[in-house]
Motif scaffolding. Structure first.
Motif, mmCIF file in Angstrom:
data_model
loop_
_atom_site.group_PDB
_atom_site.id
_atom_site.type_symbol
_atom_site.label_atom_id
_atom_site.label_comp_id
_atom_site.label_asym_id
_atom_site.label_seq_id
_atom_site.Cartn_x
_atom_site.Cartn_y
_atom_site.Cartn_z
ATOM 1 N N LEU A 22 22.867 38.441 40.728
ATOM 2 C CA LEU A 22 24.484 37.619 41.190
ATOM 3 C C LEU A 22 25.178 38.905 41.035
ATOM 4 O O LEU A 22 26.870 39.362 40.976
ATOM 5 N N ARG A 23 25.481 39.234 39.372
ATOM 6 C CA ARG A 23 26.024 40.510 39.016
ATOM 7 C C ARG A 23 25.571 41.512 40.048
ATOM 8 O O ARG A 23 27.463 42.074 40.246
ATOM 9 N N GLN A 24 24.743 41.845 40.950
ATOM 10 C CA GLN A 24 24.836 42.721 41.494
ATOM 11 C C GLN A 24 26.138 42.720 42.694
ATOM 12 O O GLN A 24 26.657 43.773 43.018
ATOM 13 N N VAL A 25 25.916 42.119 42.999
ATOM 14 C CA VAL A 25 26.015 40.837 44.220
ATOM 15 C C VAL A 25 27.937 41.376 43.772
ATOM 16 O O VAL A 25 28.951 41.404 44.748
ATOM 17 N N ARG A 26 28.370 40.984 43.250
ATOM 18 C CA ARG A 26 29.610 40.471 42.593
ATOM 19 C C ARG A 26 30.004 42.120 42.468
ATOM 20 O O ARG A 26 31.264 42.439 42.985
ATOM 21 N N GLY A 27 29.197 43.334 42.039
ATOM 22 C CA GLY A 27 29.964 44.339 41.747
ATOM 23 C C GLY A 27 30.059 45.312 42.942
ATOM 24 O O GLY A 27 31.160 45.733 43.419
ATOM 25 N N ARG A 28 29.256 45.142 44.100
ATOM 26 C CA ARG A 28 28.954 45.620 45.551
ATOM 27 C C ARG A 28 30.468 44.992 46.117
ATOM 28 O O ARG A 28 31.534 45.267 46.276
ATOM 29 N N ILE A 29 31.306 43.452 46.101
ATOM 30 C CA ILE A 29 31.616 42.752 46.485
ATOM 31 C C ILE A 29 33.005 43.320 45.758
ATOM 32 O O ILE A 29 34.202 43.926 46.672
ATOM 33 N N ARG A 30 33.099 43.563 44.430
ATOM 34 C CA ARG A 30 34.562 44.274 43.655
ATOM 35 C C ARG A 30 34.606 45.848 44.257
ATOM 36 O O ARG A 30 35.597 45.815 44.660
ATOM 37 N N GLU A 31 33.184 46.391 44.911
ATOM 38 C CA GLU A 31 33.786 47.960 45.412
ATOM 39 C C GLU A 31 34.397 48.075 46.560
ATOM 40 O O GLU A 31 35.345 48.662 46.835
ATOM 41 N N LEU A 32 33.886 46.536 47.159
ATOM 42 C CA LEU A 32 34.387 46.511 48.619
ATOM 43 C C LEU A 32 35.967 46.298 49.179
ATOM 44 O O LEU A 32 36.580 46.589 49.556
ATOM 45 N N GLU A 33 36.225 45.298 47.653
ATOM 46 C CA GLU A 33 37.560 45.037 47.723
ATOM 47 C C GLU A 33 38.352 46.470 47.376
ATOM 48 O O GLU A 33 39.518 46.579 48.046
#
Length: 109
Positions: A22-33
Protein backbone atom coordinates in the motif's frame (compact mmCIF):
# COMPACT_ATOMS: atom_id res chain seq x y z
CA UNK A 1 1.57 -22.72 20.13
CA UNK A 2 4.88 -24.38 21.06
CA UNK A 3 7.20 -25.21 18.16
CA UNK A 4 4.90 -23.73 15.53
CA UNK A 5 3.70 -20.46 14.11
CA UNK A 6 0.67 -19.03 15.83
CA UNK A 7 -2.43 -17.88 13.97
CA UNK A 8 -1.62 -14.34 15.10
CA UNK A 9 1.85 -14.46 13.54
CA UNK A 10 0.43 -16.03 10.38
CA UNK A 11 -1.88 -13.02 10.01
CA UNK A 12 0.69 -10.37 10.90
CA UNK A 13 3.03 -11.39 8.10
CA UNK A 14 0.56 -10.74 5.23
CA UNK A 15 -0.62 -7.61 7.05
CA UNK A 16 2.91 -6.21 7.00
CA UNK A 17 3.32 -7.23 3.37
CA UNK A 18 0.05 -5.54 2.40
CA UNK A 19 0.97 -2.38 4.30
CA UNK A 20 4.29 -2.27 2.41
CA UNK A 21 2.47 -2.75 -0.89
CA UNK A 22 0.00 0.00 0.00
CA UNK A 23 2.86 2.41 0.78
CA UNK A 24 4.43 1.57 -2.57
CA UNK A 25 1.18 2.17 -4.44
CA UNK A 26 0.50 5.44 -2.62
CA UNK A 27 4.03 6.62 -3.41
CA UNK A 28 3.54 5.77 -7.08
CA UNK A 29 0.21 7.59 -7.10
CA UNK A 30 1.91 10.70 -5.66
CA UNK A 31 4.59 10.49 -8.37
CA UNK A 32 1.96 10.18 -11.11
CA UNK A 33 -0.08 13.07 -9.70
CA UNK A 34 3.01 15.29 -9.68
CA UNK A 35 3.87 14.25 -13.22
CA UNK A 36 0.31 14.95 -14.36
CA UNK A 37 0.36 18.41 -12.75
CA UNK A 38 3.71 19.20 -14.39
CA UNK A 39 2.40 18.10 -17.78
CA UNK A 40 -0.72 20.20 -17.31
CA UNK A 41 1.36 23.28 -16.45
CA UNK A 42 3.60 22.64 -19.47
CA UNK A 43 0.54 22.43 -21.72
CA UNK A 44 -0.80 25.69 -20.28
CA UNK A 45 2.56 27.41 -20.88
CA UNK A 46 2.71 26.06 -24.43
CA UNK A 47 -0.85 27.26 -25.06
CA UNK A 48 -0.06 30.71 -23.64
CA UNK A 49 3.07 30.95 -25.78
CA UNK A 50 0.82 30.77 -28.86
CA UNK A 51 -1.33 33.68 -27.67
CA UNK A 52 -0.88 37.36 -26.92
CA UNK A 53 -2.11 39.75 -24.26
CA UNK A 54 -2.38 43.48 -23.91
CA UNK A 55 -1.28 45.70 -21.05
CA UNK A 56 -3.56 48.74 -20.93
CA UNK A 57 -2.12 52.22 -21.23
CA UNK A 58 -0.98 53.67 -17.91
CA UNK A 59 -0.35 57.39 -17.36
CA UNK A 60 1.97 58.59 -20.14
CA UNK A 61 3.13 55.10 -21.13
CA UNK A 62 1.77 53.39 -24.23
CA UNK A 63 -0.29 50.24 -24.06
CA UNK A 64 1.84 47.14 -24.65
CA UNK A 65 1.24 43.89 -26.47
CA UNK A 66 2.99 40.92 -24.82
CA UNK A 67 3.41 37.33 -25.89
CA UNK A 68 1.07 35.10 -23.90
CA UNK A 69 3.88 33.63 -21.83
CA UNK A 70 5.53 36.96 -20.93
CA UNK A 71 5.90 37.18 -17.15
CA UNK A 72 6.01 40.98 -17.11
CA UNK A 73 2.25 41.32 -17.35
CA UNK A 74 -0.39 38.91 -16.01
CA UNK A 75 -3.38 38.06 -18.17
CA UNK A 76 -6.21 40.51 -17.57
CA UNK A 77 -9.35 39.67 -19.45
CA UNK A 78 -7.98 36.78 -21.50
CA UNK A 79 -5.71 36.28 -24.44
CA UNK A 80 -5.72 37.92 -27.85
CA UNK A 81 -5.81 36.01 -31.10
CA UNK A 82 -3.04 36.52 -33.66
CA UNK A 83 -5.31 38.78 -35.70
CA UNK A 84 -6.26 40.90 -32.67
CA UNK A 85 -2.61 41.31 -31.69
CA UNK A 86 -1.68 42.39 -35.22
CA UNK A 87 -4.53 44.93 -35.29
CA UNK A 88 -3.51 46.27 -31.87
CA UNK A 89 0.14 46.66 -32.90
CA UNK A 90 -0.95 48.68 -35.94
CA UNK A 91 -2.45 51.29 -33.61
CA UNK A 92 -0.22 54.32 -32.97
CA UNK A 93 -0.63 54.24 -29.17
CA UNK A 94 0.13 50.53 -28.75
CA UNK A 95 3.68 49.16 -28.75
CA UNK A 96 5.24 45.69 -28.50
CA UNK A 97 6.91 44.67 -25.25
CA UNK A 98 10.64 45.13 -25.66
CA UNK A 99 11.37 42.15 -23.40
CA UNK A 100 9.22 39.34 -24.87
CA UNK A 101 9.13 40.72 -28.44
CA UNK A 102 5.64 39.47 -29.36
CA UNK A 103 6.13 40.32 -33.04
CA UNK A 104 8.35 37.26 -33.44
CA UNK A 105 5.39 34.92 -32.90
CA UNK A 106 3.17 37.03 -35.11
CA UNK A 107 5.57 36.81 -38.04
CA UNK A 108 5.37 33.01 -38.13
CA UNK A 109 1.62 32.63 -37.73
Amino acid sequence: MPGGTSDLDKNRTPEQWLEWQLRQVRGRIRELEIKEQQEHRAQERAHAALRWKIQPQRSSLAALVHSGDCALHPVEGGFLTREEAMIDLAEPDIEPCQICNPETGLAYG
